[in-house]
Design an enzyme around this catalytic site. Structure first.
Site, PDB file in Angstrom:
ATOM      1  N   GLU A  53      -6.310 -36.950  18.036  1.00  0.00           N
ATOM      2  CA  GLU A  53      -7.249 -38.036  18.313  1.00  0.00           C
ATOM      3  C   GLU A  53      -6.676 -39.308  17.686  1.00  0.00           C
ATOM      4  O   GLU A  53      -6.393 -39.326  16.486  1.00  0.00           O
ATOM      5  CB  GLU A  53      -8.612 -37.752  17.677  1.00  0.00           C
ATOM      6  CG  GLU A  53      -9.269 -36.456  18.112  1.00  0.00           C
ATOM      7  CD  GLU A  53     -10.488 -36.151  17.255  1.00  0.00           C
ATOM      8  OE1 GLU A  53     -10.856 -36.999  16.413  1.00  0.00           O
ATOM      9  OE2 GLU A  53     -11.059 -35.060  17.418  1.00  0.00           O
ATOM     10  N   ASP A  64     -17.521 -43.432   9.360  1.00  0.00           N
ATOM     11  CA  ASP A  64     -16.306 -42.918   8.723  1.00  0.00           C
ATOM     12  C   ASP A  64     -16.396 -43.027   7.212  1.00  0.00           C
ATOM     13  O   ASP A  64     -17.070 -43.902   6.669  1.00  0.00           O
ATOM     14  CB  ASP A  64     -15.085 -43.701   9.213  1.00  0.00           C
ATOM     15  CG  ASP A  64     -14.837 -43.508  10.697  1.00  0.00           C
ATOM     16  OD1 ASP A  64     -14.840 -42.345  11.130  1.00  0.00           O
ATOM     17  OD2 ASP A  64     -14.651 -44.509  11.406  1.00  0.00           O
TER      18      ASP A  64
END
EC number: 4.2.1.20
Length: 272
Positions: A53, A64
């Site tokens: 990814e 994140d």
């Protein structure tokens, strides 16, 4: 999209045929440099990753952790990464390996770029699809139609908080695989968190035939083996990024990425 099996689907099916989970690596484009990020993708594949990814850096990566936030900040503010650099990373990573490369991104950059344009350019770069963690299924029609027209997978994210009816709605709209998100936790709590993730995988599988890949904060072969015992794929991101952050010399960082991928690849093969 044609009825033929895609490279992404075939890759995960091949791993299953080997009685193991697929190893999915995450690396942000433009970090530690644009060229260095491309080499990092290649290194992950060389070490044993089945899928990569490529992260599209965002100025406010609220989903994140601090490691990826640090890398995104470097990519954006030091290296001035653009979508063209992300697409180049996909193109060169896929061309060098022949393996599937996806883009993981928040929806806003794709929306501003144009969904149809992004899908066309990603497909032209050899991309396998897109993971859109903040795009609600109910608002995804424009993207999914563009993605399907260009043979791209649309991977949605599910979480332990997702109720069964919500899981069914999400998995019905997705393709390629389902991204099951959770946290590994600190030492001493990992066993209970692992059980929660295993339960999420079981509930998700009850709604779909799509493979279920799990992102759990995995950082070593033992953890990879644990997750691989109940999931179709093991997704590792921060551990790879941390290897690059830990080394000033790019060559040392790439060697560390390659070594970690090999360690994790051994782990997913060790799982019962």
């Amino acid at each position: 999209m044609s009825g033929t099996i895609t490279l992404l689907e075939q890759t995960i099916a091949d791993a299953r045929a080997e009685h193991r989970a697929a190893l999915v690596a995450y690396l942000p484009a433009g970090f530690p440099t644009v060229d260095g990020g491309i080499e990092a993708v290649k290194a992950a594949f060389e070490g044993g990753a089945d899928v990569v990814e490529v992260g599209l850096p965002h100025s406010d990566p609220v989903l994140d952790g601090p490691v990826i936030q640090t890398a995104d900040d470097i990519a954006l503010n030091k290296n001035h990464v653009r979508i063209a650099d992300v697409l180049r990373t996909v193109r060169e990573g896929h061309a060098a390996s022949g393996k599937p490369v996806l883009v993981m991104t928040y929806w806003n950059p794709v929306d501003r770029y144009g969904a149809e344009r992004f899908a066309a350019d990603l497909a032209d770069a050899g991309g396998a699809g897109c993971i859109l963690p903040d795009l609600p299924v109910e608002e995804s029609d424009v993207w999914r139609k563009a993605a399907q027209a260009h043979g791209l997978a649309t991977v949605f994210v599910v979480a332990p908080s997702s109720r069964d009816e919500r899981l069914a709605r999400i998995t019905a709209a997705g393709s390629g695989f389902v991204y099951a998100a959770s946290l590994m936790g600190v030492t001493g709590t990992r066993a209970s968190v692992g059980e929660q993730a295993a339960g999420l995988v079981a509930r998700t599988r009850a709604t779909t035939a799509l493979p279920v890949c799990v992102g759990l904060g995995v950082s070593n072969a033992q953890q990879a083996a644990e997750v691989a015992s109940f999931a179709d794929g093991v997704i590792v991101g921060s551990a790879f990024v941390q290897r690059l952050l830990d080394h000033e010399e790019l060559s040392d960082g790439l060697a560390a990425v390659r070594s970690l991928a090999a360690d994790l690849a051994e782990g997913v093969r060790r799982a019962p």
